[in-house]
Design a protein around this motif. Structure first.
Motif, PDB file in Angstrom:
ATOM      1  N   UNK A  76       0.781  -0.886   0.008  1.00  0.00           N
ATOM      2  CA  UNK A  76      -0.022  -0.282  -0.053  1.00  0.00           C
ATOM      3  C   UNK A  76       0.946   0.868   0.120  1.00  0.00           C
ATOM      4  N   UNK A  77       2.289   0.665   0.455  1.00  0.00           N
ATOM      5  CA  UNK A  77       2.790   2.697   0.295  1.00  0.00           C
ATOM      6  C   UNK A  77       3.393   2.804  -0.834  1.00  0.00           C
ATOM      7  N   UNK A  78       2.990   1.848  -1.765  1.00  0.00           N
ATOM      8  CA  UNK A  78       3.744   2.144  -3.268  1.00  0.00           C
ATOM      9  C   UNK A  78       3.476   3.371  -3.761  1.00  0.00           C
ATOM     10  N   UNK A  79       4.500   4.074  -4.468  1.00  0.00           N
ATOM     11  CA  UNK A  79       4.115   5.145  -4.228  1.00  0.00           C
ATOM     12  C   UNK A  79       2.543   5.797  -6.301  1.00  0.00           C
ATOM     13  N   UNK A  80       1.732   6.052  -5.401  1.00  0.00           N
ATOM     14  CA  UNK A  80       1.226   6.338  -6.665  1.00  0.00           C
ATOM     15  C   UNK A  80       1.669   6.819  -8.261  1.00  0.00           C
ATOM     16  N   UNK A  81       2.914   7.481  -8.591  1.00  0.00           N
ATOM     17  CA  UNK A  81       3.328   6.964  -9.762  1.00  0.00           C
ATOM     18  C   UNK A  81       3.668   5.939 -10.231  1.00  0.00           C
ATOM     19  N   UNK A  82       4.569   5.781  -9.418  1.00  0.00           N
ATOM     20  CA  UNK A  82       5.580   4.585  -9.446  1.00  0.00           C
ATOM     21  C   UNK A  82       3.871   3.121  -9.784  1.00  0.00           C
ATOM     22  N   UNK A 111       3.925   1.159 -13.489  1.00  0.00           N
ATOM     23  CA  UNK A 111       3.651   0.217 -13.650  1.00  0.00           C
ATOM     24  C   UNK A 111       2.517  -0.723 -14.204  1.00  0.00           C
ATOM     25  N   UNK A 112       1.458  -0.050 -13.793  1.00  0.00           N
ATOM     26  CA  UNK A 112       0.214  -0.719 -14.206  1.00  0.00           C
ATOM     27  C   UNK A 112      -0.446   0.060 -15.801  1.00  0.00           C
ATOM     28  N   UNK A 113       0.560   1.061 -16.096  1.00  0.00           N
ATOM     29  CA  UNK A 113       0.144   2.134 -17.029  1.00  0.00           C
ATOM     30  C   UNK A 113      -1.496   3.068 -16.204  1.00  0.00           C
ATOM     31  N   UNK A 114      -1.776   3.027 -15.283  1.00  0.00           N
ATOM     32  CA  UNK A 114      -2.815   4.260 -14.643  1.00  0.00           C
ATOM     33  C   UNK A 114      -2.364   5.350 -15.147  1.00  0.00           C
ATOM     34  N   UNK A 115      -3.939   6.054 -14.323  1.00  0.00           N
ATOM     35  CA  UNK A 115      -3.606   6.679 -14.726  1.00  0.00           C
ATOM     36  C   UNK A 115      -4.288   7.902 -13.337  1.00  0.00           C
ATOM     37  N   UNK A 116      -4.031   7.052 -12.436  1.00  0.00           N
ATOM     38  CA  UNK A 116      -4.192   7.645 -11.387  1.00  0.00           C
ATOM     39  C   UNK A 116      -3.825   9.005 -10.989  1.00  0.00           C
ATOM     40  N   UNK A 117      -4.489  10.255  -9.829  1.00  0.00           N
ATOM     41  CA  UNK A 117      -4.348  11.504  -9.852  1.00  0.00           C
ATOM     42  C   UNK A 117      -3.282  11.291  -8.981  1.00  0.00           C
ATOM     43  N   UNK A 118      -2.401  12.284  -8.630  1.00  0.00           N
ATOM     44  CA  UNK A 118      -1.649  12.127  -7.501  1.00  0.00           C
ATOM     45  C   UNK A 118      -1.286  13.384  -6.638  1.00  0.00           C
TER      46      UNK A 118
END
Length: 289
Positions: A217-223, A227-234
């Protein structure tokens, strides 16, 4: 000192007195339970008598007194095991791939844990020289067994006094149900402990299948996005755990799940402060290579 300065000083003293009085009264009342003590400590933090990190650690110490080993153990299905019949050439790939320093050794027939193998004990063996003479029994160390119901504060004290770092957990029937390390307990107090080499994306992700992953859960959103080619806001959150907790609107417990297409998140591990581990499942269209 001018009259104006003197008056201001008097006013500041008066302003400080109410909260000091309330704090002193709270101390005199003596907290009756851990919840009241936590409230008192948080009040002290608000008044700058305690910094945030110190408060977090104290809360962690209080929390482990109410938690049991079963709450944080690594389940047997996820344990990196070594057979008591393994050769040196069979053991080395397991040690290298897992990156762990300690491995439960199981009896090849009964599948019961019979000891522990320390990776450092393999350093004296040369695969090209000792392949035929290697015997795992020569370096297998005794394993410590504890019940699932053991309290974490008691376990930490045992780790310290008896100088061991891993314990094998057994259920009420005596069967092995998992393991726990001293690092697991300490993380409940100070938070996730990352290795100095754990700054890459792969350190946060364990691939279980083509479309299923275990993610810290501590994985940075940017990482995570990379990794997953996602678009979550940071902008609002730094970690994927923080983002998921916000999506729930509360701190979820183990087993809670939420769907954020194309991702399905399931909480695998959480405590009363934060999410620790997530299972991430992708839909049939989204693939990670």
């Amino acid at each position: 000192m001018t009259t104006l300065m003197f008056d201001n000083k008097i006013k500041r003293k008066k302003n400080r007195q109410p909260w000091l009085a309330r704090f002193n009264q709270a101390l005199l009342r003596q907290p009756q339970n851990s919840q009241q003590l936590t409230q008192l400590l948080r009040y002290a933090k608000q008044r700058k008598l305690l910094n945030a990190q110190a408060l977090k650690m104290i809360e962690g110490v209080l929390a482990i007194s109410d938690r049991q080993v079963r709450d944080i153990m690594v389940p047997r299905a996820k344990m990196a095991l070594v057979s008591n019949l393994s050769s040196l050439s069979e053991i080395l790939p397991i040690v290298i791939e897992s990156g762990h320093s300690r491995f439960p050794v199981i009896n090849d027939q009964s599948k019961e844990v019979v000891g522990l193998l320390l990776a450092k004990d393999l350093l004296k063996y040369n695969p090209l020289v000792h392949q035929d003479t290697f015997n795992i029994h020569d370096i297998t160390r005794p394993a410590i067994f504890i019940p699932e119901s053991k309290r974490l504060d008691s376990l930490l004290e045992e780790f310290q006094h008896k100088h061991y770092h891993m314990a094998i957990i057994v259920d009420e029937y005596g069967a092995v149900s998992g393991l726990v390390t001293i690092e697991d307990v300490l993380e409940e107090i100070v938070g996730e402990i990352e290795d100095e080499y754990d700054d890459n994306e792969e350190a946060f992700v364990q691939k279980q299948g083509p479309q299923q992953f275990i993610v810290k859960a501590l994985m940075p959103i940017e990482a995570f996005n990379s990794y997953f080619n996602a678009q979550f806001a940071t902008q609002r959150f730094d970690t994927i755990g923080g983002l998921i907790a916000n999506q729930f609107g509360y701190l979820p417990k183990r087993g809670a799940n939420i769907n954020l297409p194309p991702f399905y998140f399931k909480v695998l591990r959480a405590d009363d402060r934060q999410i620790r581990l997530l299972q991430v499942t992708l839909d049939t269209i989204h693939h990670i290579t």
